[in-house]
Design a protein around this motif. Structure first.
Motif, mmCIF file in Angstrom:
data_model
loop_
_atom_site.group_PDB
_atom_site.id
_atom_site.type_symbol
_atom_site.label_atom_id
_atom_site.label_comp_id
_atom_site.label_asym_id
_atom_site.label_seq_id
_atom_site.Cartn_x
_atom_site.Cartn_y
_atom_site.Cartn_z
ATOM 1 N N PRO A 210 9.941 -20.711 17.945
ATOM 2 C CA PRO A 210 9.364 -19.384 17.720
ATOM 3 C C PRO A 210 10.469 -18.339 17.546
ATOM 4 O O PRO A 210 11.418 -18.307 18.336
ATOM 5 C CB PRO A 210 8.563 -19.126 18.998
ATOM 6 N N PHE A 211 10.351 -17.521 16.525
ATOM 7 C CA PHE A 211 11.386 -16.522 16.270
ATOM 8 C C PHE A 211 11.618 -15.644 17.492
ATOM 9 O O PHE A 211 12.765 -15.377 17.882
ATOM 10 C CB PHE A 211 11.003 -15.653 15.066
ATOM 11 N N ALA A 212 10.556 -15.200 18.132
ATOM 12 C CA ALA A 212 10.676 -14.269 19.256
ATOM 13 C C ALA A 212 11.279 -14.904 20.497
ATOM 14 O O ALA A 212 11.645 -14.202 21.443
ATOM 15 C CB ALA A 212 9.310 -13.669 19.580
ATOM 16 N N SER A 213 11.373 -16.242 20.519
ATOM 17 C CA SER A 213 11.922 -16.928 21.686
ATOM 18 C C SER A 213 13.438 -17.039 21.640
ATOM 19 O O SER A 213 14.077 -17.413 22.627
ATOM 20 C CB SER A 213 11.333 -18.345 21.790
ATOM 21 N N VAL A 214 14.040 -16.711 20.500
ATOM 22 C CA VAL A 214 15.466 -16.963 20.285
ATOM 23 C C VAL A 214 16.353 -16.062 21.138
ATOM 24 O O VAL A 214 17.353 -16.496 21.689
ATOM 25 C CB VAL A 214 15.807 -16.807 18.782
ATOM 26 N N SER A 215 15.969 -14.795 21.247
ATOM 27 C CA SER A 215 16.774 -13.839 22.000
ATOM 28 C C SER A 215 15.928 -12.618 22.331
ATOM 29 O O SER A 215 14.856 -12.409 21.750
ATOM 30 C CB SER A 215 18.001 -13.403 21.197
ATOM 31 N N GLU A 216 16.443 -11.798 23.226
ATOM 32 C CA GLU A 216 15.757 -10.549 23.557
ATOM 33 C C GLU A 216 15.708 -9.634 22.343
ATOM 34 O O GLU A 216 14.718 -8.939 22.110
ATOM 35 C CB GLU A 216 16.479 -9.853 24.716
ATOM 36 N N LEU A 217 16.769 -9.664 21.553
ATOM 37 C CA LEU A 217 16.818 -8.863 20.330
ATOM 38 C C LEU A 217 15.701 -9.260 19.373
ATOM 39 O O LEU A 217 14.987 -8.405 18.839
ATOM 40 C CB LEU A 217 18.179 -9.051 19.662
ATOM 41 N N ARG A 219 12.945 -10.902 20.112
ATOM 42 C CA ARG A 219 11.647 -10.657 20.745
ATOM 43 C C ARG A 219 11.205 -9.200 20.573
ATOM 44 O O ARG A 219 10.054 -8.924 20.216
ATOM 45 C CB ARG A 219 11.724 -10.990 22.231
ATOM 46 N N ASN A 220 12.114 -8.277 20.799
ATOM 47 C CA ASN A 220 11.744 -6.863 20.810
ATOM 48 C C ASN A 220 11.670 -6.241 19.427
ATOM 49 O O ASN A 220 11.200 -5.105 19.286
ATOM 50 C CB ASN A 220 12.729 -6.073 21.673
ATOM 51 N N ASN A 221 12.111 -6.970 18.411
ATOM 52 C CA ASN A 221 12.071 -6.437 17.047
ATOM 53 C C ASN A 221 11.192 -7.300 16.148
ATOM 54 O O ASN A 221 11.488 -7.510 14.979
ATOM 55 C CB ASN A 221 13.493 -6.364 16.461
ATOM 56 N N SER A 222 10.113 -7.826 16.730
ATOM 57 C CA SER A 222 9.294 -8.752 15.934
ATOM 58 C C SER A 222 7.815 -8.686 16.287
ATOM 59 O O SER A 222 7.420 -8.270 17.373
ATOM 60 C CB SER A 222 9.782 -10.186 16.125
ATOM 61 N N VAL A 223 7.043 -9.127 15.306
ATOM 62 C CA VAL A 223 5.607 -9.375 15.440
ATOM 63 C C VAL A 223 5.393 -10.813 15.000
ATOM 64 O O VAL A 223 5.896 -11.222 13.952
ATOM 65 C CB VAL A 223 4.792 -8.416 14.541
ATOM 66 N N THR A 224 4.664 -11.598 15.804
ATOM 67 C CA THR A 224 4.454 -13.011 15.486
ATOM 68 C C THR A 224 2.974 -13.301 15.309
ATOM 69 O O THR A 224 2.151 -12.891 16.137
ATOM 70 C CB THR A 224 5.017 -13.910 16.599
#
Length: 390
Positions: A210-217, A219-224
Motif C-alpha cells: 500500500p502506498f500509504a504504508s511506505v512512510s509517514e510522508l 501516508r499524510n500526502n495521500s488518498v487511497t
C-alpha cells in the motif's frame, strides 16, 4: 480445489456489460471475471434477500473491522477507523477527489499506459491530463523519474493518480519506487491519489505494498481507494472505501463525496464487503492459483503458436498486456479485425494512452475451456491479419 473455476456460465441475457455481444462473439475485454463469486458471499446475499426489506442502510462497526483486519493481516498496514469513508466505487471516488482537491485548468498526472477511466475523471471535470509515460524496454516497464519530476515541478500540477498495482501492465511497484514517488510528490506539493483496486489479485508468491504504508510522508500526502469488488467479482454491489489519514484532507473529501451523493451504501454493499473479507479468503487463494495457471497458459500458447506477439510479464491483476508491435503499430486496427474475423473481443491498447497503441489487452479471467477458445481465435485472426494487413 474446493471451488470450481472450470464451471461455464452463460451470462448472456443478464444485462452484463461484458457479454452484451452477438451470439458468436467471445468477450475478453472489460475487467470482469466469468467466475461465480465466493459461495460465502452468495450465501450472505441470499440471506439478505430473504429478509425481504431493503430500506436505507448504514455503516456498521463490522464493516470497518473487516477492512482493517484484512489490510493488517494480508498487507501489513494498520488502518484506523476514522481514516475510512464509504464510497459507491473507486471511479466515483477518483472523480470526486479530482473535483475537490484540484481546480479547473490544473494538471493531474497519470503514468501511461493506464486505466482509461482515469482520463475520463480528469477530462470530464475540466482538468488537464499530464502523462508521465512509463519506459518500455526489453519487455519490461519502469518509471521515467526524470520526466516525472519535471512534470511534478510544474506549479499547475496538483494531483498524481497512481495505479498500484498497475493496470494494464500488471506491474507491482516496490517499496523503493513508491517511496521515491512519495518524496517527489511531497517536494513539489502534489497530492497522491492511489487506486489500489487490483491489490489482492497478485500472482502467488507476490505481495503488493500500500502506498500509504511506505512512510509517514506517503501516508499524510495521500488518498487511497480500496474495495473487494475486483477481487471477488462483485462490482455490481457498488461498495468501496476511501482511506485518508490526514484529517484536513479527509474532511474535504468527505464533504465532496457526500455532496456528490456517492457515500450512501445500498442494502447489499456493507454486508457484501464484510462477507468477502471475513469469509472469502480461501476462495481467493484458489482463485489466485487458477488465474496464475491461466496466465501461464496464455504465455505458453503465444510462445509456441504466435511468437510474433509478446506477452508482457505480469505479477498482478488478471489482465495481460500483449505487445503486437511486430504485427502492427496500430493495435486498434488489429482488435477491430480480430473481432470481425473471429468474434474475439479485446481492448485496443491506445485506450490506455498513446504509448499503448501497438498493444492489446486480454482478460483471461474465465474457465480454461473458454480461455483456450479465445486463444485459438486470437491465433487464427492474427495470422489472417498478417496475410492481409491492409
Amino acid at each position: 480445489m474446493k471451488y470450481n473455476f472450470d464451471k461455464l456460465i452463460d451470462r448472456r441475457g443478464m444485462g452484463s456489460l461484458k457479454w452484451d455481444v452477438t451470439e458468436k462473439e467471445l468477450p475478453m475485454w472489460v475487467a470482469d471475471m466469468d467466475f461465480e463469486t465466493a459461495p460465502e458471499i452468495i450465501d450472505y446475499l441470499k440471506s439478505r434477500v430473504e429478509h425481504g426489506i431493503f430500506g436505507y442502510s448504514m455503516l456498521t462497526d463490522e464493516w470497518y473491522e473487516a477492512y482493517i483486519n484484512w489490510w493488517e493481516r494480508r498487507h501489513h498496514w494498520k488502518m484506523e477507523k476514522e481514516w475510512m469513508i464509504f464510497c459507491m466505487g473507486v471511479v466515483p471516488a477518483i472523480s470526486s477527489a479530482v473535483r475537490k482537491l484540484t481546480t479547473v485548468g490544473e494538471n493531474v498526472l497519470v503514468q501511461t499506459p493506464v486505466y482509461n477511466m482515469f482520463f475520463n475523471s480528469i477530462r470530464n471535470n475540466g482538468r488537464n491530463i499530464l502523462e508521465n509515460p512509463l519506459i518500455y524496454k526489453d519487455g519490461e516497464y519502469r518509471i521515467d523519474f526524470v520526466d516525472l519530476e519535471e512534470k511534478l515541478a510544474d506549479p499547475q500540477t496538483t494531483l498524481m493518480v497512481l495505479c498500484n498495482p498497475h493496470n494494464p501492465v500488471g506491474k507491482i511497484w516496490d517499496k523503493e519506487t513508491l517511496e521515491r514517488i512519495g518524496v517527489l510528490c511531497a517536494k513539489h506539493h502534489v497530492l497522491v491519489l492511489s487506486d489500489e483496486i487490483h491489490c489482492d489479485l497478485t500472482d502467488p508468491g507476490y505481495e503488493y505494498i500500500p502506498f500509504a504504508s511506505v512512510s509517514e510522508l506517503c501516508r499524510n500526502n495521500s488518498v487511497t481507494c480500496i474495495t473487494p469488488t475486483k477481487t471477488f467479482n462483485i462490482a455490481g454491489l457498488q461498495t468501496a472505501a476511501v482511506v485518508v489519514p490526514d484529517p484536513v484532507l479527509r474532511h474535504k473529501l468527505n464533504r465532496r463525496l457526500n455532496t456528490d451523493e456517492v457515500a450512501e451504501p445500498n442494502a447489499f454493499a456493507v454486508g457484501g464487503a464484510i462477507a468477502a473479507f471475513n469469509k472469502g479468503e480461501a476462495w481467493l487463494e484458489e482463485l489466485r492459483e487458477y488465474l496464475s495457471e491461466n496466465k501461464k497458459c496464455v504465455r505458453k500458447f503465444v510462445e509456441e503458436k504466435l511468437p510474433i506477439v509478446r506477452v508482457v510479464p505480469s505479477q498482478a491483476t488478471y489482465l495481460l498486456w500483449l505487445d503486437c508491435g511486430n504485427v502492427t503499430e496500430d493495435g486498434g486496427k488489429l482488435t477491430d479485425f480480430i473481432r470481425k474475423d473471429s468474434g474475439l473481443y479485446l481492448t485496443k491498447g491506445g485506450t490506455y494512452g498513446a504509448c499503448g497503441k501497438k498493444f492489446i489487452r486480454l482478460n483471461p479471467a474465465c474457465p480454461r475451456e473458454r480461455l483456450m477458445d479465445g486463444l485459438e481465435r486470437l491465433e487464427q485472426s492474427v495470422r489472417r491479419f498478417m496475410e492481409n494487413p491492409s
